[in-house]
Design an enzyme around this catalytic site. Structure first.
Site, PDB file in Angstrom:
ATOM      1  N   PRO A   2       0.870  -1.339  -0.079  1.00  0.00           N
ATOM      2  CG  PRO A   2      -0.873  -1.610   1.692  1.00  0.00           C
ATOM      3  CD  PRO A   2       0.505  -2.163   1.117  1.00  0.00           C
ATOM      4  CD  GLU A   3       2.901   2.817  -4.572  1.00  0.00           C
ATOM      5  OE1 GLU A   3       2.842   4.003  -4.890  1.00  0.00           O
ATOM      6  OE2 GLU A   3       3.077   1.700  -5.096  1.00  0.00           O
TER       7      GLU A   3
END
Length: 270
Positions: A2-3
């Site tokens: 996840p960014e």
């Protein structure tokens, strides 16, 4: 992993459930994730009132009225589940509020982390000390980025992934922003002109803002806290599209550098 948009989406999903609520139960269900979970996290968080939720780079922040900040990182496969009917094997942190809401941090691969620090020490938290500016903030601009990459011979993609230069960017959105700006991922940092950096900064802000609005990109394990998928993946221009047609008609290509896939169009990006 996840960014920034996925973490921002996660925090937004937790905010209406946690903010202003007293925590009646905070129960780590194992001693560690990627790193040991602080032994006093349960004591410091139980009974506290959540005053705000925020984000720094790819970390979520939960601040309480006791002056503590719980810091979480989703790692490769972490996600929060809200009001689960049953606890699952990989639910590693359980939180309950006085209103009866329940949240669990689920992380099958255990590459995430949990920590707790005093609010006044947040800027001195080890992962944050050398971290660059937030890409959506005013401090991140073409003048800054030109200066930060002055004399740097490394490829621009590598530089953008360096958290000391800019915080929170990851592989997906760097690929997308470089394509949007028409810059080759292999272009050396010090060889990019100020006008091209202006286009790149604008592209980074645009792609991150659009991804947040779409709820992030659902890659493998990531879903929003409400269980819904993020929809930005359908708008990817190059990421994950090897062999498909770019809008210019050329085919999207993929190369692998240090184990990371880079997607780009050799015709659009110079």
């Amino acid at each position: 992993m996840p960014e920034l948009p996925e973490v921002e989406t996660t925090v937004a999903g937790l905010r209406p459930v946690l903010e202003g609520q007293r925590l009646t139960l905070v129960e780590p269900r194992r001693a560690d994730l990627r790193w040991p979970i602080p032994v006093d996290l349960r004591q410091r968080m139980t009974g506290a009132i959540v005053t705000s939720l925020g984000r720094r780079a790819k970390y979520g922040l939960v601040e309480t009225d006791r002056g503590d900040v719980m810091i979480f990182h989703l790692g490769m496969s972490g996600r929060w589940r809200i009001d689960p009917v049953e606890l699952e094997k990989h639910d590693h942190l359980l939180i309950e509020t006085e209103t009866g809401r329940r949240m669990v941090l689920n992380d099958p691969r255990r590459f995430g982390s949990l920590d707790i620090v005093r609010a006044e020490d947040l800027d001195r938290y080890k992962p944050f000390i050398l971290m660059g500016p937030e890409p959506l903030g005013d401090d991140f601009n073409a003048t800054y980025l030109k200066g930060a990459t002055k004399g740097r011979k490394a490829p621009i993609k590598q530089l953008l992934l360096d958290q000391r230069i800019v915080a929170g960017l990851g592989n997906i959105y760097v690929c997308e922003a470089l394509h949007m700006a028409g810059i080759s991922p292999r272009k050396k940092g010090d060889a990019i002109s100020k006008p091209r950096y202006e286009r790149l900064v604008a592209a980074i802000k645009e792609v991150l803002t659009a991804a947040i609005a779409a709820g992030g990109s659902s890659l493998r394990d990531f879903v929003r806290p409400d269980g819904e998928l993020g929809y930005f993946a359908k708008d990817w221009l190059v990421y994950g599209r090897e062999g498909e047609a770019c809008h210019c008609g050329a085919l999207v290509q993929r190369r692998v550098d240090s184990g990371r896939s880079t997607f780009y169009c050799s015709q659009c990006q110079k």
